[in-house]
Every structure is written in structure tokens, then in C-alpha cells.
Motif scaffolding. Sequence first.
Motif, PDB file in Angstrom:
ATOM      1  N   LEU A 184       0.823  -1.208   0.000  1.00  0.00           N
ATOM      2  CA  LEU A 184       0.000   0.000   0.000  1.00  0.00           C
ATOM      3  C   LEU A 184       0.854   1.253   0.000  1.00  0.00           C
ATOM      4  N   ALA A 185       1.980   1.216   0.708  1.00  0.00           N
ATOM      5  CA  ALA A 185       2.880   2.380   0.747  1.00  0.00           C
ATOM      6  C   ALA A 185       3.462   2.650  -0.636  1.00  0.00           C
ATOM      7  N   LYS A 186       3.826   1.589  -1.331  1.00  0.00           N
ATOM      8  CA  LYS A 186       4.366   1.755  -2.676  1.00  0.00           C
ATOM      9  C   LYS A 186       3.313   2.354  -3.609  1.00  0.00           C
ATOM     10  N   ALA A 187       2.077   1.858  -3.500  1.00  0.00           N
ATOM     11  CA  ALA A 187       0.994   2.375  -4.342  1.00  0.00           C
ATOM     12  C   ALA A 187       0.665   3.828  -4.009  1.00  0.00           C
ATOM     13  N   ALA A 188       0.841   4.219  -2.732  1.00  0.00           N
ATOM     14  CA  ALA A 188       0.522   5.585  -2.318  1.00  0.00           C
ATOM     15  C   ALA A 188       1.668   6.558  -2.593  1.00  0.00           C
ATOM     16  N   GLY A 189       2.842   6.040  -2.921  1.00  0.00           N
ATOM     17  CA  GLY A 189       3.980   6.909  -3.206  1.00  0.00           C
ATOM     18  C   GLY A 189       4.768   7.296  -1.970  1.00  0.00           C
ATOM     19  N   ALA A 190       4.676   6.515  -0.915  1.00  0.00           N
ATOM     20  CA  ALA A 190       5.421   6.786   0.316  1.00  0.00           C
ATOM     21  C   ALA A 190       6.806   6.162   0.187  1.00  0.00           C
ATOM     22  N   THR A 191       7.699   6.868  -0.467  1.00  0.00           N
ATOM     23  CA  THR A 191       9.047   6.364  -0.741  1.00  0.00           C
ATOM     24  C   THR A 191      10.039   6.941   0.263  1.00  0.00           C
ATOM     25  N   GLU A 192      11.258   6.399   0.238  1.00  0.00           N
ATOM     26  CA  GLU A 192      12.319   6.926   1.101  1.00  0.00           C
ATOM     27  C   GLU A 192      12.687   8.352   0.695  1.00  0.00           C
ATOM     28  N   ALA A 193      12.577   8.665  -0.591  1.00  0.00           N
ATOM     29  CA  ALA A 193      12.864  10.027  -1.053  1.00  0.00           C
ATOM     30  C   ALA A 193      11.843  11.000  -0.460  1.00  0.00           C
ATOM     31  N   LEU A 194      10.586  10.608  -0.442  1.00  0.00           N
ATOM     32  CA  LEU A 194       9.551  11.448   0.166  1.00  0.00           C
ATOM     33  C   LEU A 194       9.788  11.579   1.661  1.00  0.00           C
ATOM     34  N   LYS A 195      10.232  10.514   2.290  1.00  0.00           N
ATOM     35  CA  LYS A 195      10.512  10.548   3.731  1.00  0.00           C
ATOM     36  C   LYS A 195      11.604  11.579   4.045  1.00  0.00           C
ATOM     37  N   ALA A 196      12.628  11.641   3.184  1.00  0.00           N
ATOM     38  CA  ALA A 196      13.711  12.603   3.398  1.00  0.00           C
ATOM     39  C   ALA A 196      13.271  14.025   3.063  1.00  0.00           C
ATOM     40  N   ARG A 197      12.431  14.166   2.023  1.00  0.00           N
ATOM     41  CA  ARG A 197      12.023  15.496   1.556  1.00  0.00           C
ATOM     42  C   ARG A 197      10.891  16.085   2.407  1.00  0.00           C
ATOM     43  N   ASP A 198       9.884  15.289   2.722  1.00  0.00           N
ATOM     44  CA  ASP A 198       8.703  15.789   3.439  1.00  0.00           C
ATOM     45  C   ASP A 198       8.249  14.725   4.457  1.00  0.00           C
ATOM     46  N   PRO A 199       8.918  14.691   5.621  1.00  0.00           N
ATOM     47  CA  PRO A 199       8.631  13.627   6.585  1.00  0.00           C
ATOM     48  C   PRO A 199       7.186  13.620   7.099  1.00  0.00           C
ATOM     49  N   MET A 200       6.584  14.777   7.251  1.00  0.00           N
ATOM     50  CA  MET A 200       5.209  14.814   7.762  1.00  0.00           C
ATOM     51  C   MET A 200       4.234  14.206   6.750  1.00  0.00           C
ATOM     52  N   GLY A 256       1.961  10.790   7.294  1.00  0.00           N
ATOM     53  CA  GLY A 256       0.526  10.779   6.997  1.00  0.00           C
ATOM     54  C   GLY A 256       0.152   9.672   6.029  1.00  0.00           C
ATOM     55  N   LEU A 257       0.951   9.498   4.985  1.00  0.00           N
ATOM     56  CA  LEU A 257       0.688   8.426   4.022  1.00  0.00           C
ATOM     57  C   LEU A 257       0.819   7.042   4.664  1.00  0.00           C
ATOM     58  N   MET A 258       1.845   6.884   5.503  1.00  0.00           N
ATOM     59  CA  MET A 258       2.049   5.586   6.159  1.00  0.00           C
ATOM     60  C   MET A 258       0.913   5.280   7.137  1.00  0.00           C
TER      61      MET A 258
END
Length: 118
Positions: free
Chosen positions: A78-94, A98-100
Motif C-alpha cells: 500500500l505504501a508503494k501504491a501511495a507513493g510513500a518512498t524513502e525520497a519522500l521521507k527525506a524530503r517531506d517527513p510529515m 501521513g501516508l504511512m
Amino acid sequence: MSELHYIQNGDYQIPALILEEQPPQKPLGKYGRMRKTYLKEHRTALYNNLLLTGKLTAHLQEIDEAANGRLEQMIPELAKAAGATEALKARDPMRWVGLMNNCKAQAEEIILTELINN
């Protein structure tokens, strides 16, 4: 239960139900406790049958393990489908958090429908 004994209660004889000793098992997790509550409230015949045959604890353990395994499998998908990547985690943790959280809520809703409330 091998032999049935009765207890005199006034004018009535009531069966003395004695459950067989069960080996100690690990404590129930969240999903096992949720399944037990569901069975008690909505499927009392099945609950009583499992309880009296000594299979309730094993059933609840099985449901708990299956639910946890399914949750671990579904969240990354589900995280992969929602776009919750490690790059997003580094760029916009909040946003990532929320996605996770949303992914975990979706996975738990599926588990409730498929395993717990069934």
C-alpha cells in the motif's frame, strides 16, 4: 471431556463442565483479542463451541498470527501504491508519516473485514 458429572442445585441436576488443562501459550495480541470480542458478541454459538472443545485459544492465536502476517505484507504494498518512498521521507517527513498512517489504517480495515469480523 471424558465423563459427565452432575451437581445438585435445588431440585435440578446441572452438568459440571470441566475443561481439560491446556498448555500455557503466549498472550493474545491485538487481533486475537478483537476476534474473541467479536465471537462473544456476534457469534456466541461458535464462541461457546470453541470454548467447550478447548480450541478457542488455538483459534485466536491462529487469527492473531495470520492478521499480523497479512499486515506486514500489505503495508509495504500500500505504501508503494501511495507513493510513500524513502525520497519522500527525506524530503517531506510529515507527508510521509501521513501516508504511512493512511496505509496502516487501510490494511487494518481489510484485516478486520477478512479475518476478524468474519
